[in-house]
Design a protein around this motif. Structure first.
Motif, PDB file in Angstrom:
ATOM      1  N   MET A 167       0.848  -1.176   0.000  1.00 42.47           N
ATOM      2  CA  MET A 167       0.000   0.000   0.000  1.00 42.47           C
ATOM      3  C   MET A 167       0.892   1.237   0.000  1.00 42.47           C
ATOM      4  O   MET A 167       1.738   1.400   0.886  1.00 42.47           O
ATOM      5  N   ALA A 168       0.708   2.093  -0.988  1.00 37.89           N
ATOM      6  CA  ALA A 168       1.473   3.335  -1.087  1.00 37.89           C
ATOM      7  C   ALA A 168       0.503   4.501  -1.099  1.00 37.89           C
ATOM      8  O   ALA A 168      -0.460   4.510  -1.869  1.00 37.89           O
ATOM      9  N   ALA A 169       0.733   5.475  -0.229  1.00 32.46           N
ATOM     10  CA  ALA A 169      -0.100   6.675  -0.173  1.00 32.46           C
ATOM     11  C   ALA A 169       0.797   7.892  -0.232  1.00 32.46           C
ATOM     12  O   ALA A 169       1.899   7.900   0.323  1.00 32.46           O
ATOM     13  N   SER A 170       0.312   8.920  -0.927  1.00 32.99           N
ATOM     14  CA  SER A 170       1.136  10.109  -1.131  1.00 32.99           C
ATOM     15  C   SER A 170       0.251  11.343  -1.208  1.00 32.99           C
ATOM     16  O   SER A 170      -0.891  11.261  -1.693  1.00 32.99           O
ATOM     17  N   PRO A 171       0.740  12.501  -0.734  1.00 26.98           N
ATOM     18  CA  PRO A 171      -0.048  13.735  -0.835  1.00 26.98           C
ATOM     19  C   PRO A 171      -0.195  14.228  -2.270  1.00 26.98           C
ATOM     20  O   PRO A 171      -1.035  15.073  -2.560  1.00 26.98           O
ATOM     21  N   SER A 172       0.625  13.693  -3.189  1.00 27.20           N
ATOM     22  CA  SER A 172       0.519  14.042  -4.603  1.00 27.20           C
ATOM     23  C   SER A 172       0.278  12.769  -5.419  1.00 27.20           C
ATOM     24  O   SER A 172       0.485  11.665  -4.939  1.00 27.20           O
ATOM     25  N   ALA A 173      -0.121  12.952  -6.653  1.00 26.88           N
ATOM     26  CA  ALA A 173      -0.429  11.788  -7.499  1.00 26.88           C
ATOM     27  C   ALA A 173       0.814  10.916  -7.722  1.00 26.88           C
ATOM     28  O   ALA A 173       1.914  11.441  -7.860  1.00 26.88           O
ATOM     29  N   PRO A 174       0.633   9.573  -7.742  1.00 23.52           N
ATOM     30  CA  PRO A 174      -0.600   8.833  -7.468  1.00 23.52           C
ATOM     31  C   PRO A 174      -0.902   8.813  -5.967  1.00 23.52           C
ATOM     32  O   PRO A 174      -0.013   8.558  -5.153  1.00 23.52           O
ATOM     33  N   TYR A 175      -2.135   9.094  -5.602  1.00 24.59           N
ATOM     34  CA  TYR A 175      -2.495   9.314  -4.201  1.00 24.59           C
ATOM     35  C   TYR A 175      -2.561   8.023  -3.379  1.00 24.59           C
ATOM     36  O   TYR A 175      -2.010   7.941  -2.294  1.00 24.59           O
ATOM     37  N   LEU A 176      -3.241   7.036  -3.884  1.00 30.45           N
ATOM     38  CA  LEU A 176      -3.340   5.753  -3.177  1.00 30.45           C
ATOM     39  C   LEU A 176      -3.228   4.632  -4.196  1.00 30.45           C
ATOM     40  O   LEU A 176      -4.003   4.586  -5.153  1.00 30.45           O
ATOM     41  N   VAL A 177      -2.254   3.751  -3.981  1.00 30.92           N
ATOM     42  CA  VAL A 177      -2.034   2.631  -4.900  1.00 30.92           C
ATOM     43  C   VAL A 177      -1.886   1.343  -4.088  1.00 30.92           C
ATOM     44  O   VAL A 177      -1.103   1.281  -3.140  1.00 30.92           O
ATOM     45  N   LEU A 178      -2.649   0.339  -4.474  1.00 33.42           N
ATOM     46  CA  LEU A 178      -2.487  -1.012  -3.933  1.00 33.42           C
ATOM     47  C   LEU A 178      -1.865  -1.851  -5.045  1.00 33.42           C
ATOM     48  O   LEU A 178      -2.368  -1.858  -6.170  1.00 33.42           O
ATOM     49  N   VAL A 202       4.945   3.955   2.304  1.00 34.42           N
ATOM     50  CA  VAL A 202       4.818   2.674   1.606  1.00 34.42           C
ATOM     51  C   VAL A 202       5.028   1.552   2.612  1.00 34.42           C
ATOM     52  O   VAL A 202       6.037   1.539   3.330  1.00 34.42           O
ATOM     53  N   ASN A 203       4.083   0.633   2.690  1.00 33.91           N
ATOM     54  CA  ASN A 203       4.218  -0.534   3.567  1.00 33.91           C
ATOM     55  C   ASN A 203       3.671  -1.769   2.866  1.00 33.91           C
ATOM     56  O   ASN A 203       2.775  -1.677   2.028  1.00 33.91           O
ATOM     57  N   THR A 204       4.232  -2.908   3.232  1.00 34.12           N
ATOM     58  CA  THR A 204       3.847  -4.177   2.620  1.00 34.12           C
ATOM     59  C   THR A 204       3.295  -5.113   3.686  1.00 34.12           C
ATOM     60  O   THR A 204       3.815  -5.181   4.805  1.00 34.12           O
ATOM     61  N   TYR A 205       2.243  -5.849   3.308  1.00 33.68           N
ATOM     62  CA  TYR A 205       1.567  -6.761   4.238  1.00 33.68           C
ATOM     63  C   TYR A 205       1.367  -8.114   3.567  1.00 33.68           C
ATOM     64  O   TYR A 205       1.384  -8.217   2.337  1.00 33.68           O
ATOM     65  N   ASP A 235       0.131   3.871  11.057  1.00 35.06           N
ATOM     66  CA  ASP A 235       0.935   4.638  12.003  1.00 35.06           C
ATOM     67  C   ASP A 235       2.405   4.594  11.596  1.00 35.06           C
ATOM     68  O   ASP A 235       2.774   3.980  10.586  1.00 35.06           O
ATOM     69  N   GLU A 236       3.249   5.231  12.383  1.00 33.26           N
ATOM     70  CA  GLU A 236       4.662   5.343  12.032  1.00 33.26           C
ATOM     71  C   GLU A 236       5.385   3.999  12.047  1.00 33.26           C
ATOM     72  O   GLU A 236       6.447   3.854  11.460  1.00 33.26           O
ATOM     73  N   GLN A 237       4.831   3.004  12.745  1.00 33.02           N
ATOM     74  CA  GLN A 237       5.430   1.671  12.752  1.00 33.02           C
ATOM     75  C   GLN A 237       5.013   0.858  11.531  1.00 33.02           C
ATOM     76  O   GLN A 237       5.514  -0.241  11.334  1.00 33.02           O
ATOM     77  N   GLY A 238       4.058   1.385  10.759  1.00 33.61           N
ATOM     78  CA  GLY A 238       3.564   0.660   9.600  1.00 33.61           C
ATOM     79  C   GLY A 238       2.369  -0.216   9.896  1.00 33.61           C
ATOM     80  O   GLY A 238       1.872  -0.910   9.003  1.00 33.61           O
ATOM     81  N   VAL A 239       1.908  -0.213  11.154  1.00 29.63           N
ATOM     82  CA  VAL A 239       0.726  -1.004  11.499  1.00 29.63           C
ATOM     83  C   VAL A 239      -0.481  -0.431  10.754  1.00 29.63           C
ATOM     84  O   VAL A 239      -0.699   0.788  10.733  1.00 29.63           O
TER      85      VAL A 239
END
Length: 324
Positions: free
Chosen positions: A213-224, A254-257, A280-284
């Protein structure tokens, strides 16, 4: 069938409304066979976890029940009196006994023609022996828990027929919540739950072991995205307010699960109207699903996921370049 234990002053008693409400909410967290149960004055909390990397919580508020009585002893040492483990699979199977007939009668009340097979009429057009519409009595589920160490008793009453079950309770485990830093969020996104459900299912085409899961304040905003033996796939969400009701992402994260763990939440995804995605900051990762229960109100199912941490020297399945 074992005889049900009766106590003059049980610790807990409750009578449910429609059984389908209990069944649907509990099935959302049925990714493990056992659940830890905590009975409180406000409702019953069911917690399921797997390998301490994913937890699912269903809180059945007292509003789900037509009557609810919790009377703990006055002793000061009562913190664990109404905490125990139970086979969630067995409880769901028991509730399903009454649920099947409840569903039949709902269909029959909506479509008289359907009642010829599933409702008040039995096969060949004859009245069904125990149909609720014939007997004029809705099915009722009664729960009771007499005292610590006693079974959880489930009594199903339908049209004068009573089915009683004693469900063995086990000593509770030292179960800690996966820590989540609410005061250190890296993202908060609210969207329709069905869109998350569709995205997760779409990624399954690659037979992935991990989901990024990647999230960003600019495009691309949310990508799975995912990558597996059958290829790679990605689903991108725009920042359109009609798509993402709330979007709070101060910086790129960016975090991976483990994909199979996220997949365990798909029942809740399909049932809920909205989902609140937080990290959160731990990636949870926290997924809180808002489920609208007919004639009762809103209830919530919560999941928490620990991020995948690759061992030293191991290449991650996803790279930042792919997500940029």
């Amino acid at each position: 069938m074992d005889s049900v234990h009766h106590d003059a002053n049980p610790l807990f008693t409750a009578v449910s409304g429609p059984v389908r409400h209990l069944f649907q909410l509990l099935r959302c967290i049925a990714f493990a066979t056992k659940a830890q149960v905590r009975i409180t004055p406000e409702g019953i909390r069911f917690t399921v976890e797997e390998s301490r990397v994913v937890q699912g919580v269903a809180f059945l508020e007292k509003s789900l029940f037509t009557s609810y009585n919790y009377a703990p002893p006055t002793s000061s040492q009562t913190d664990d009196t109404a905490v125990f483990q139970i086979s969630l699979a067995a409880l769901l199977e028991t509730l399903q006994i009454l649920l099947v007939n409840e569903i039949k009668d709902r269909w029959a009340s909506r479509d008289p023609a359907y009642g010829g097979m599933m409702g008040a009429l039995g096969r060949g057009g004859r009245p069904a022996a125990f149909g609720n519409r014939v007997l004029g009595m809705p099915g009722v589920c009664r729960l009771s828990y007499a005292a610590k160490g006693e079974p959880l008793c489930v009594v199903l009453e339908e049209g004068g027929v009573t089915t009683s079950c004693e469900m063995v309770t086990y000593e509770p485990e030292d179960q800690e919540e996966i820590p989540f830093q609410r005061d250190a969020l890296t993202l908060k996104i609210i969207m329709r739950s069905t869109w998350l459900h569709d995205a997760v299912n779409e990624l399954s085409s690659t037979s992935p072991s991990r989901l990024t899961m990647a999230a960003s304040p600019s495009a691309p905003y949310l990508v799975l995205s995912s990558k597996g033996p059958l290829g790679s796939a990605a689903v991108e969400f725009s920042k359109d307010q009609q798509l993402l009701e709330t979007f709070q992402v101060p910086k790129r994260t960016v975090n991976t699960y483990k994909y199979s763990l996220i997949k365990a939440a798909t029942r809740a995804m399909s049932l809920a109207s909205k989902v609140c995605i937080r990290g959160d900051e731990q990636g949870v990762l926290s997924l809180q699903f808002m489920i609208e229960v007919e004639d009762v109100g809103v209830h919530f199912i919560d999941f928490r996921f620990v991020p995948f941490l690759p061992e030293e020297g191991e290449d991650d399945l996803e790279s930042d370049d792919e997500m940029s």
